[in-house]
Design a protein around this motif. Structure first.
Motif, short mmCIF file in Angstrom:
data_model
loop_
_atom_site.label_atom_id
_atom_site.label_comp_id
_atom_site.label_asym_id
_atom_site.label_seq_id
_atom_site.Cartn_x
_atom_site.Cartn_y
_atom_site.Cartn_z
N LEU A 1 -0.25 -2.14 7.50
CA LEU A 1 -0.48 -1.89 6.07
C LEU A 1 0.84 -1.68 5.32
O LEU A 1 1.02 -2.20 4.21
N GLU A 2 1.75 -0.95 5.92
CA GLU A 2 3.03 -0.71 5.26
C GLU A 2 3.87 -1.98 5.18
O GLU A 2 4.62 -2.18 4.21
N THR A 3 3.71 -2.85 6.16
CA THR A 3 4.41 -4.13 6.11
C THR A 3 3.82 -5.02 5.02
O THR A 3 4.55 -5.68 4.27
N ARG A 4 2.50 -5.03 4.92
CA ARG A 4 1.84 -5.88 3.93
C ARG A 4 2.14 -5.42 2.51
O ARG A 4 2.48 -6.24 1.64
N TYR A 5 1.98 -4.13 2.25
CA TYR A 5 2.10 -3.63 0.88
C TYR A 5 3.47 -3.05 0.55
O TYR A 5 3.73 -2.69 -0.58
N ARG A 6 4.33 -2.95 1.58
CA ARG A 6 5.72 -2.52 1.40
C ARG A 6 5.84 -1.14 0.77
O ARG A 6 6.76 -0.88 -0.01
N ASP B 1 -8.42 -0.81 -5.56
CA ASP B 1 -7.61 -0.78 -6.78
C ASP B 1 -8.43 -0.42 -8.02
O ASP B 1 -7.91 0.20 -8.95
N LEU B 2 -9.70 -0.77 -8.02
CA LEU B 2 -10.56 -0.43 -9.15
C LEU B 2 -10.91 1.05 -9.19
O LEU B 2 -11.36 1.56 -10.22
N THR B 3 -10.70 1.75 -8.08
CA THR B 3 -11.06 3.17 -8.03
C THR B 3 -9.85 4.09 -7.88
O THR B 3 -10.02 5.30 -7.77
N SER B 4 -8.64 3.54 -7.91
CA SER B 4 -7.44 4.33 -7.62
C SER B 4 -6.53 4.46 -8.82
O SER B 4 -6.51 3.61 -9.71
N ASP B 5 -5.73 5.54 -8.82
CA ASP B 5 -4.68 5.69 -9.82
C ASP B 5 -3.60 4.63 -9.66
O ASP B 5 -3.07 4.10 -10.64
N VAL B 6 -3.26 4.36 -8.40
CA VAL B 6 -2.16 3.43 -8.10
C VAL B 6 -2.71 2.27 -7.28
O VAL B 6 -3.31 2.48 -6.23
N PRO B 7 -2.52 1.03 -7.73
CA PRO B 7 -3.01 -0.12 -6.97
C PRO B 7 -2.15 -0.39 -5.75
O PRO B 7 -1.01 0.07 -5.65
N LEU B 8 -2.71 -1.15 -4.83
CA LEU B 8 -1.98 -1.50 -3.62
C LEU B 8 -0.78 -2.38 -3.92
O LEU B 8 0.29 -2.23 -3.34
N TRP B 9 -0.98 -3.31 -4.85
CA TRP B 9 0.11 -4.21 -5.25
C TRP B 9 0.64 -3.77 -6.60
O TRP B 9 -0.12 -3.60 -7.54
N LEU B 10 1.94 -3.58 -6.71
CA LEU B 10 2.55 -3.23 -7.99
C LEU B 10 2.91 -4.49 -8.77
O LEU B 10 3.18 -5.53 -8.20
N PHE C 1 -6.64 5.70 6.13
CA PHE C 1 -5.30 5.29 5.74
C PHE C 1 -5.25 5.21 4.22
O PHE C 1 -5.97 4.41 3.61
N LEU C 2 -4.43 6.06 3.60
CA LEU C 2 -4.37 6.07 2.14
C LEU C 2 -2.95 5.82 1.66
O LEU C 2 -1.97 6.19 2.31
N LEU C 3 -2.87 5.19 0.51
CA LEU C 3 -1.59 4.89 -0.10
C LEU C 3 -0.94 6.20 -0.57
O LEU C 3 -1.51 6.93 -1.38
#
Length: 238
Positions: free
Chosen positions: A44-49, A229-238, A68-70
């Motif tokens: 996950l960390e590799t994918r979303y950096r 992403d629709l339910t979070s403050d911060v999306p996975l992709w910036l 696993f949460l961002l």
């Protein structure tokens, strides 16, 4: 539904028997390249950096649930940045009672009336749960995405852990209005939440290779990433 084409970290040696349908997810006394917590977090960390935080339910060698949460999503919470309950998160779990392996997304409500001494488990106004409920509207992006995923065989759990409000049947989606009513009607004295997941039986797990299972988990996370992403403050992709 077939999940594939999710690249694995090098040297992965995860094995199907590590998903134990009697004791839980085997995580203790393993090498790093066998431990699913490390494998998925690294992927996950590799994918979303960006960094992820690992949470779990269980102790010792076998765990029942792993999330696993961002990290950035938790840090964005003005009141609740010291705990993970308020964050949408990817999860995997083994349910010995149901003989199911589950993989998907979880959003927790916690308590509306927390037991004495557990005030940090009470729903706060900066939790992602509030965004989930607020965005459940007919023909909304969230409604459309949940409908799509149900059509792909995903199941949903809605309610308190001690009393399910929505039977978690693959392919069943009651629509935004009914799902919202079910979530709002969850017992205020019980821990409640929402799960969107793809279920696998013990036979399906045993017939898969370890690499196939890890690839499937990562692909399922990708499938539910839009709901994240629709339910979070911060999306996975910036």
């Amino acid at each position: 539904m077939s999940f594939s084409n999710s690249p694995l970290p090098p040297g992965v040696d995860f094995r199907p028997e590590y998903l134990d349908f009697r004791r839980g997810i085997h995580v203790g006394n393993l090498e790093d390249n066998q431990r699913i917590t490390r494998i998925l977090k690294l992927a996950l960390e590799t994918r979303y950096r960006r960094p992820f935080v690992t949470e779990r339910y269980g102790r010792g060698v076998y765990w029942r649930w792993i999330g696993f949460l961002l990290k950035a999503n938790r840090e964005a919470k003005p009141r609740s940045n010291a705990c993970s309950f308020g964050c949408s998160k990817f999860f995997i779990s083994v349910e010995p009672e149901d003989k199911l392996f589950k993989c998907g997304l979880q959003v927790e409500r916690g308590y509306l009336k927390a037991p004495r001494g557990y005030s940090e488990w009470k729903l706060q106004d900066d939790w992602d749960w509030n965004r989930l409920v607020a965005r459940l509207k007919p023909a909304s992006p969230l409604d459309c995405e949940l409908s799509r995923l149900a059509g792909e065989g995903f199941a949903m759990f809605a309610g308190s852990w001690s009393g399910v409000s929505l039977p978690p049947t693959p392919g069943q989606y009651p629509g935004a209005r009914k799902l919202k009513r079910l979530l709002e009607a969850a017992d205020p004295n019980e821990w409640a939440g929402f799960q969107l997941y793809y279920p696998m039986t013990e036979d399906e797990v045993r017939r898969s290779s370890g690499a196939d299972l890890v690839e499937s988990m990562l692909a399922i996370f990708e499938e539910v990433s839009r709901v994240h992403d629709l339910t979070s403050d911060v999306p996975l992709w910036l």
